[in-house]
Design a protein around this motif. Sequence first.
Motif, short mmCIF file in Angstrom:
data_model
loop_
_atom_site.label_atom_id
_atom_site.label_comp_id
_atom_site.label_asym_id
_atom_site.label_seq_id
_atom_site.Cartn_x
_atom_site.Cartn_y
_atom_site.Cartn_z
N VAL A 172 0.82 -1.21 0.00
CA VAL A 172 0.00 0.00 0.00
C VAL A 172 0.85 1.26 0.00
CG1 VAL A 172 -1.89 1.21 1.15
CG2 VAL A 172 -1.72 -1.29 1.33
N SER A 173 0.47 2.22 -0.83
CA SER A 173 1.01 3.58 -0.81
C SER A 173 -0.16 4.54 -0.68
CB SER A 173 1.79 3.86 -2.11
OG SER A 173 2.89 2.99 -2.25
N GLY A 174 0.14 5.82 -0.41
CA GLY A 174 -0.97 6.75 -0.27
C GLY A 174 -0.54 8.19 -0.18
N SER A 175 -1.54 9.07 -0.13
CA SER A 175 -1.31 10.50 0.02
C SER A 175 -2.16 11.02 1.17
CB SER A 175 -1.66 11.24 -1.27
OG SER A 175 -3.03 11.04 -1.60
N CYS A 176 -1.63 12.04 1.86
CA CYS A 176 -2.33 12.61 3.00
C CYS A 176 -1.72 13.98 3.32
CB CYS A 176 -2.22 11.69 4.21
SG CYS A 176 -0.52 11.38 4.76
N ARG A 177 -2.17 14.60 4.40
CA ARG A 177 -1.56 15.85 4.86
C ARG A 177 -0.14 15.58 5.35
NH1 ARG A 177 -4.17 18.66 9.52
NH2 ARG A 177 -3.90 16.62 10.46
N ARG A 178 0.72 16.58 5.22
CA ARG A 178 2.10 16.44 5.69
C ARG A 178 2.12 16.07 7.17
NH1 ARG A 178 5.13 19.68 8.56
NH2 ARG A 178 3.65 21.41 8.32
N GLU A 179 1.17 16.62 7.95
CA GLU A 179 1.12 16.37 9.38
C GLU A 179 0.86 14.90 9.72
OE1 GLU A 179 -0.48 20.58 8.66
OE2 GLU A 179 -0.46 18.61 7.66
N ASP A 180 0.28 14.15 8.78
CA ASP A 180 -0.06 12.75 9.03
C ASP A 180 0.92 11.77 8.40
OD1 ASP A 180 -2.45 13.28 10.49
OD2 ASP A 180 -3.49 13.70 8.60
N MET A 181 1.91 12.27 7.69
CA MET A 181 2.78 11.37 6.93
C MET A 181 3.57 10.40 7.81
SD MET A 181 4.15 13.93 3.90
CE MET A 181 5.21 12.67 3.17
N ALA A 182 4.08 10.88 8.94
CA ALA A 182 4.86 10.00 9.82
C ALA A 182 3.99 8.87 10.36
CB ALA A 182 5.46 10.80 10.97
N LYS A 183 2.76 9.19 10.72
CA LYS A 183 1.84 8.17 11.22
C LYS A 183 1.56 7.12 10.15
CE LYS A 183 -2.46 9.40 11.74
NZ LYS A 183 -3.69 10.03 12.30
N MET A 184 1.41 7.55 8.92
CA MET A 184 1.15 6.61 7.83
C MET A 184 2.37 5.74 7.54
SD MET A 184 -2.00 6.98 7.00
CE MET A 184 -2.20 7.15 8.78
N GLN A 185 3.54 6.33 7.65
CA GLN A 185 4.77 5.54 7.45
C GLN A 185 4.88 4.45 8.50
OE1 GLN A 185 7.47 8.84 7.47
NE2 GLN A 185 7.46 9.08 5.24
N LYS A 186 4.48 4.77 9.74
CA LYS A 186 4.51 3.76 10.80
C LYS A 186 3.53 2.63 10.54
CE LYS A 186 6.11 6.76 14.57
NZ LYS A 186 5.77 7.37 15.88
N MET A 187 2.51 2.90 9.74
CA MET A 187 1.55 1.86 9.40
C MET A 187 2.07 0.93 8.31
SD MET A 187 -2.27 3.60 9.54
CE MET A 187 -3.00 1.98 9.24
N GLY A 188 3.27 1.23 7.80
CA GLY A 188 3.90 0.33 6.86
C GLY A 188 3.64 0.62 5.40
N LEU A 189 3.26 1.85 5.06
CA LEU A 189 3.05 2.19 3.66
C LEU A 189 4.38 2.23 2.92
CD1 LEU A 189 0.26 2.98 4.85
CD2 LEU A 189 0.19 4.78 3.13
N ALA A 190 4.35 1.74 1.70
CA ALA A 190 5.57 1.72 0.89
C ALA A 190 6.01 3.12 0.51
CB ALA A 190 5.33 0.88 -0.37
N HIS A 191 5.05 3.96 0.14
CA HIS A 191 5.33 5.36 -0.21
C HIS A 191 4.19 6.21 0.34
CE1 HIS A 191 8.53 4.11 -2.97
NE2 HIS A 191 7.67 3.22 -3.46
N VAL A 192 4.55 7.37 0.93
CA VAL A 192 3.56 8.32 1.42
C VAL A 192 3.86 9.68 0.82
CG1 VAL A 192 2.43 9.33 3.42
CG2 VAL A 192 3.43 7.05 3.60
#
Length: 310
Positions: A172-192
């Motif tokens: 999984v990869s995804g896009s979000c607010r810059r403020e949420d990027m670290a949280k998404m990376q911790k969820m194991g996304l390949a690219h944020v």
Amino acid sequence: MKRIQYHQYGGASMMRLEEFEVEAPGKGQLLVKVKYAAINPIDWKLRNGTMKILTGNTFPRAMGLDFSGTVISTGRGVTRFAPGDHVFGMARLKQAGAFGEMLVTNESFVTHKPDTVSFEDAACLATPGIMAWRGLVEKSRLRAGQHVFVNGCAGAVGIATIQIAQMLGAIVSGSCRREDMAKMQKMGLAHVYDYRKVDLHALTQKFDIVYDTSTTISTSTGMKLLKKNGVFLDLDPKPMKFLRAIFSKNYQVLIGSPSEYTLGKVAKAAELGKLQLPIGRIVSLIDGANLMSEIEGGLKIGGKGVIAME
């Protein structure tokens, strides 16, 4: 009994906490004592009149779709539930009512709450879990090893989509607010990607599934991100889009239709610890309308807004 309701379509100022008469459950229905209810964008879209072609012009109208609680009584023909059962699910779209102390809903709109899942967590599962499961599995036939892109990956549907896709072995990869990027990376996304900076139309990577959970990218951009046999999932159900979906196997429009099967899959994922939505704030019923108004106005609370009935 009290619930949040409104007497005409309009903005947040229309909401009132008022007394109401509880109806008896009809054939195939349950009367549920609500313990918690979760706020979703569709709640204010219904109140604003965006979907009044479906909800009609009879008032007052109740609010709230996603809930957890305890079955009080059952109507004729109900076979899966009995008084005292702990459940979660959705209210009927036209009648709503989750933002209240009791509601009547269809048996098929509810499933048993796993013992390992709290009532407050269970209240958050229905709409995001259904949208994630229906999009990935029922519409796209997701397989292990496939690549999924989630636009709006930090929202409730986005997080549910990430968790279910990963549970099924996707990358999984995804896009979000810059403020949420670290949280998404911790969820194991390949690219944020920071949605404010990235030009998704220019990405060279292609995906098996592109899910626009925040409804902010154009259809042409979503389709450009697909592999040859990929599927673009759109959460913005406009009539012309449904027409397009009829003639394109690569394009699907999603609506959150609950079913016994899909809710069962959502419950199982939660029971296994694979699906859990973050909760940002829990308030009492008396403060529920204010919290919804703040979230509708753009307040970020870091998770789901939840209303406790007691």
